[in-house]
Design an enzyme around this catalytic site. Structure first.
Site, mmCIF file in Angstrom:
data_model
loop_
_atom_site.group_PDB
_atom_site.id
_atom_site.type_symbol
_atom_site.label_atom_id
_atom_site.label_comp_id
_atom_site.label_asym_id
_atom_site.label_seq_id
_atom_site.Cartn_x
_atom_site.Cartn_y
_atom_site.Cartn_z
ATOM 1 N N CYS A 1 -21.978 8.782 14.325
ATOM 2 C CA CYS A 1 -21.678 10.016 15.058
ATOM 3 C C CYS A 1 -22.940 10.522 15.784
ATOM 4 O O CYS A 1 -22.909 10.872 16.958
ATOM 5 C CB CYS A 1 -21.150 11.070 14.084
ATOM 6 S SG CYS A 1 -20.306 12.443 14.887
ATOM 7 N N CYS B 1 -18.443 14.022 18.252
ATOM 8 C CA CYS B 1 -18.803 12.997 19.237
ATOM 9 C C CYS B 1 -17.605 12.512 20.063
ATOM 10 O O CYS B 1 -17.769 11.766 21.027
ATOM 11 C CB CYS B 1 -19.478 11.815 18.568
ATOM 12 S SG CYS B 1 -18.334 10.730 17.678
ATOM 13 N N GLY C 1 -15.494 -14.473 -3.196
ATOM 14 C CA GLY C 1 -14.446 -13.636 -3.786
ATOM 15 C C GLY C 1 -14.297 -13.795 -5.285
ATOM 16 O O GLY C 1 -13.560 -13.043 -5.916
ATOM 17 N N CYS D 1 -13.052 12.638 17.008
ATOM 18 C CA CYS D 1 -14.108 13.331 16.260
ATOM 19 C C CYS D 1 -14.460 14.635 16.993
ATOM 20 O O CYS D 1 -14.677 14.637 18.211
ATOM 21 C CB CYS D 1 -15.335 12.439 16.150
ATOM 22 S SG CYS D 1 -16.798 13.283 15.488
ATOM 23 N N CYS E 1 -16.484 12.243 12.283
ATOM 24 C CA CYS E 1 -16.776 10.892 11.811
ATOM 25 C C CYS E 1 -17.272 10.925 10.376
ATOM 26 O O CYS E 1 -18.128 11.734 10.019
ATOM 27 C CB CYS E 1 -17.882 10.249 12.656
ATOM 28 S SG CYS E 1 -17.418 9.925 14.352
#
Ligand SMILES: [Zn+2]
Lengths: 251, 283
Positions: free
Chosen positions: B271, B243, B31, B240, B265
């Site tokens: 997807c 899908c 980080g 979605c 998606c």
């Protein structure tokens, strides 16, 4: 007496000018000490040195026995957000002007790990009321506050984490006389309620008389007189103190 | 094949070593932003030059590269970067998340969980999470050094006070390994939980700001919040349209001039795989 802050043999020169010339000072727990003098007397420099913001050429500063001048930046900052508080003359130097009143008061709590929004907000509201700001203004920005309100907000922001020792640099400096009186009364009440130790720098003898247990009079980098407030102001020994006190009487 | 005149993966070996050193430091201090001597790249800033330099430095001839932009493999940005690496490194590329060894991304983390054998490289426009709160770099460095992050919580407090909730939907700040505050780059907050304990190494490259930072595999990554206003990864409350996924991050599409809308998606490979999966199962 429980000694909080203890400085000895402080020297600091700016070129040929001695801003601090062998200064010593003690602050005990629960004690309010005023450093008075005219501008250029070295009183603000002394405050900054004692708060670890400026290094002297020589001398020692100890807080609860620990060496302030030898602290790392990290240690100094930790002290600054736990045991210590600093109230600036200009509230803009002590506040975040783009952050709401509640955010300003809550910042020190959050810096110390407070993570409950509702509690932080309740604490901020309580502190606004304590410094006589309407709690309904909690979400307002300080730039919409009067000078006196800004200064009271700075005090709330500083005291919210219950510091042991608060440094104040001319806290009533830029304010109208009537506003000054109200602010001094408020500071006096809070100091008493919270049992704070305060080191206050002021050119205002009346403010020192109202707030301080003890007074140090500074002139040209030296402490020319010190003692209990009533003694120093009612029976000044040094000619410079006599001059300072008489100029107040004349005003 | 690598084009004549180019070193493998464009950057010269000295530059790659310099960037790898920065990456190793970044991995060692999760980080924490490490400065590096960013090179001019044959693409403008904003096109992922930081991510490209990181990818170029870790790429080997056996690697398989996937590049996504907003979850899609076929946007101009993703296509250009993929073409660039095909040209200068001669490596294989793929759209399939599961087949890639390195995935360079802008604005998304793939839906399919990544593995220990993969590296995710983020393109980062602004690496400093305190950038908008504290303009002075010397001060932000001090804040990071002392982990003095009250200021970031003030920002979140202000959001709740004004709006009733934390407004950040992208680039939502995270604590890495409970030590460094980090910008996750402008991914949706929805993706933040995927960073937590991720099996893959996550590398972040900021070209213009010349910073690299990293999250090593299996590192705790926590989105900042309040106890009484917990972090919530938000997605559109729909399935979605292609899908049927009810768990993936969705993009909203305008489907016709009458203002018809559909949600699909954002991760096109995910997807696609879901569309093919039922067929494969049926065969
Ligand atoms: Zn889908």
């Amino acid at each position: 007496m429980n000694l909080l802050l203890e400085a000895r043999g402080l020297h600091l020169k700016f070129g040929a000018i001695a801003a601090l010339d062998d200064v010593a000072i003690d602050v005990s727990a629960g004690e309010v000490v005023a450093i008075v003098g005219e501008s250029g007397s070295g009183k603000t420099t002394l405050l900054r040195v004692l708060a670890g913001q400026m290094a002297p050429d020589s001398g020692t500063v100890r807080y609860l026995g620990g060496d302030v001048l030898g602290m790392t930046e990290a240690e100094r900052r930790r002290l600054m957000r736990t045991d210590w508080g600093f109230v600036h003359q200009n509230p803009r130097d002590g506040l975040r002007m783009g952050v709401s009143a509640g955010g300003n008061v809550g910042e020190r709590l959050m810096a110390l790990g407070a993570r409950h929004y509702g509690n932080i907000r309740d604490e901020a509201k309580a502190w606004l009321q304590r410094v006589e700001i309407d709690a309904a203004r909690i979400d307002d920005l300080p730039r919409h506050f009067s000078g006196g309100m800004q200064q009271r907000l700075q005090i709330a922001r500083t005291l919210v984490t219950r510091p042991k020792l608060v440094f104040m640099d001319e806290p009533t400096g830029g304010l109208d006389v009537s506003v000054q009186a109200r602010l001094l009364d408020l500071i006096r009440a809070l100091v008493h309620e919270l049992g704070l130790s305060v080191l206050i720098v002021t050119h205002d003898i009346a403010a020192a008389r109202l707030l301080a247990d003890r007074i140090l009079v500074m002139r040209r980098g030296q402490v020319v007189e010190q003692g209990l407030t009533d003694r120093v102001l009612d029976d000044p020994q040094h000619p410079y103190t006599q001059l300072l006190v008489s100029s107040v009487l004349a005003a | 094949m690598t084009e004549a005149g180019y070193n493998f993966a464009y950057l010269d070996e000295a530059t790659k070593r310099m960037i790898r050193r920065a990456i190793l430091k970044a991995v060692a201090i999760p980080g924490h932003q490490i400065p590096f001597g960013a090179r001019e790249m044959p693409l403008p800033y904003g096109w992922g030059t930081g991510g490209i330099q990181v990818t170029a430095s870790i790429l080997g001839p056996q690697d398989v590269l996937k590049v996504i932009d907003q979850g899609a493999d076929d946007t101009t940005n993703a296509v250009s970067i993929r073409r660039f690496f095909t040209r200068v490194a001669g490596i294989a590329t793929t759209d399939a998340t599961g087949e890639a060894s390195i995935i360079q991304t802008r604005h998304r983390i793939p839906e399919k969980p990544l593995t220990e054998n993969q590296i995710l490289v983020y393109q980062v426009p602004q690496p400093e999470p305190l950038f908008k709160l504290e303009p002075h770099r010397a001060e932000t460095r001090r804040i990071h050094a002392l982990a003095d992050y009250g200021l970031m919580h003030v920002r979140l407090y202000e959001d709740i006070a004004r709006l009733g909730h934390i407004a950040k939907a992208y680039d939502y700040p995270v604590m890495v390994n409970e030590r460094y505050l980090m910008s996750p780059s402008p991914i949706p907050a929805f993706d933040n939980p995927k960073m937590h304990q991720m099996a893959a190494l996550q590398l972040f490259g900021a070209g213009r700001e010349k910073r690299i930072y990293a999250v090593p595999p299996y590192t705790p990554v926590r989105s900042l919040d309040f106890e009484d206003h917990p972090f919530r990864p938000i997605r559109a409350p729909h399935a979605c349209a292609i899908c049927g996924s009810r768990t993936s991050y969705l993009d909203e599409l305008i489907t016709n001039d009458a203002g018809g809308r559909a949600f699909i998606c954002s991760d096109t490979d995910y997807c696609q795989e879901r569309q093919e999966a039922p067929k494969a199962a049926a065969e």
